[in-house]
Design an enzyme around this catalytic site. Sequence first.
Site, PDB file in Angstrom:
ATOM      1  CB  SER B  90      52.698  87.554 106.456  1.00  0.00           C
ATOM      2  OG  SER B  90      51.877  88.348 107.249  1.00  0.00           O
ATOM      3  CG  ASP B 209      49.916  89.376 104.509  1.00  0.00           C
ATOM      4  OD1 ASP B 209      50.441  88.386 103.984  1.00  0.00           O
ATOM      5  OD2 ASP B 209      49.784  89.523 105.739  1.00  0.00           O
TER       6      ASP B 209
END
Lengths: 339, 326
Positions: B90, B209
Amino acid sequence: MNTLVRKILLPVLMLTQLSSPGRALAGWLNRAPSVSLESVQKLFDGRKYEDVIKQLSESNIHKMRRKDIVVAYTLLGGSYQQREQTDKAIGVFQLAVELFPKDINVLSHLAGLLHTVELDDRARPLYERILAIHPNNAAAHLGLAEIERAQGNLEEALEHYGRCLEEWTQNAAVWLAYAQVLAEKQNFNAASAALQESIALQPGSVDSLSTLALFQYLQGLKSQAHETLRSAIAQAPDRGDFLLRHSLWLLEEGDLEASLSQAQRALRLSPQDPLGLWIRGVIALRRYNKATARRDLELAASKHREAPFIARIATAMILKMDWGASGEAPPLLDSREYR
Amino acid sequence: MNVLRSAIRAATLAALAAACFFRPAAAAEPIHDALLREHLWREIRAMPPGQRPKVGVALSGGGFRGGAHLGVLQVLDEAGFPVDVVAGTSMGAIIGSIYSSGMPMPKLLELRHALHFGTGTDLSSYRLLQLVLADQLMSTKKMERFIRETIGDKTFDQLAKPFACVAMDIKTGEPIIFREGPVAPAVRASMTLPGLFAPVEYRHRYLVDGGVVDYIPVNAAKLLGAQWVLASVTEGDYTKTQLTNVLFALQQVIDIRGALLAQEERRQADIAVDSPVGDIHFYQSWRVDEAMRKGRMAMKAKLFEAQRSLIVQALPQLWKLWLQPR
């Protein structure tokens, strides 16, 4: 009636009060301080901090004139500080800051105290307040430099040290701190120059000399570094840490004989020195003298209280030596165990 | 009296000045340990990269709390700490990819000013309306463009340091570790928060993510060959979150899951640097500077410990060095 009281009677009453010599004298006597600031200062200079604290009781301070009160609080807070009663010192300076919010010295003392007890988040705004009043205040720049340095903000720390040194050009300790931060930034040329300033101001400082030697060594100026460190050792022959640092450098350079000689000197000063033992053990190992190596490393490994890292490394080396003898698989060292 | 007052004041100040301004050095490391650490550290630094343990840095997820990674990397850089491979999830993927591209540290630090919520997506009123009224998830294509503009249209093997980033296949739940191919779409996938952003279609997979499955990508760093891993962790304190909307609730799920995963992943790392950024919410881009500062402090506090840990890991190599004839 109210208007009459306000406009006529009250001023008359006040005038009467003020003009009455008896009342004025009584008021003055009541407010006259029972201690003289000069005598308290003498006590402070004579390090009689307990007496300072006794003399500067709350009632005595309240009898003083406003301009003297701030000095009294400085002496009182300073006395608590010298007696390592930090909480009380902070309390006194906090009260002083409330009473004299624009007094730079009081602000500076409180901020400095808060910084020494690692309450940097509370110290920072006080220093910033000082700089808002007096942008060139060296003490505030120094305080902020120390805070920035502690927090890893090296650029900002250098900026503040620089501003501080514009005012305090003759302060060896600040030059030393400035040099250390420059070295942390790997700027060894500038660090050495700053350190030279510190040494020039305080020629007897062997610690500065030893630090200069280290900077020279890290710059790759090895012969200069050795010379500087030898000079520090000559000035302070009882400093085992200088001897050991020199011994380690010589070990790095492969000069086992000279390294051993310095380690032996350190061990003569302190026969159980864990680093001295470790160095002697490693040199014996390199010379394939395993019995001597084991003896010294085992001793170093037993010093886990005073030097846990050396003990850990020495223990691992003994295990490795055992493996070498038995031909078994090497012991796996888990770096996570070392936290 | 004024003269006296000034004199008293000056004397008092002089007496207190030294004590006030210099904080005594922390006695955390005994001097002899420090001398040996410095000595062995120099020996490790003098080794060619192939002869010492390969050092990996794993940068966790955590939204804009990830600004702390910048501070961690800055301290490592200033201390001359070797970093051979990097893995990120991320925000860790965004920062890690740019760092791995070889961007100089001052320029990398400047990039924090470019990082805000709109860096990765179109936040126009029209798009927000579409999200709310028509249930149309937002796109993270802007992030792909940002990475391309910042590091160029590079593939993983063109980066200056080996790099990996982690995303999750939203259909299978598998963690996907990117180590090859173009960097920008991989980073985009790694930071595509599910529920708000549309999954990224990549080689017939729908990716979101990676924080849900691999919050601290220690294993990804090990896949790149790291033998010693420093984990930069930017966990949120989810117990203090106010769940005022769907987005916050989703992020809460990721944070809780991330915290559970982080417990194990933290154990896999040789050193975990926990920056105290728990109170910064994932979306608070205006607190990136603060996060960076906290990251610097946390790394500085752990620097010697990290050096000692790496030295212990490198002992077999040091042993060889000591016993070889010089």
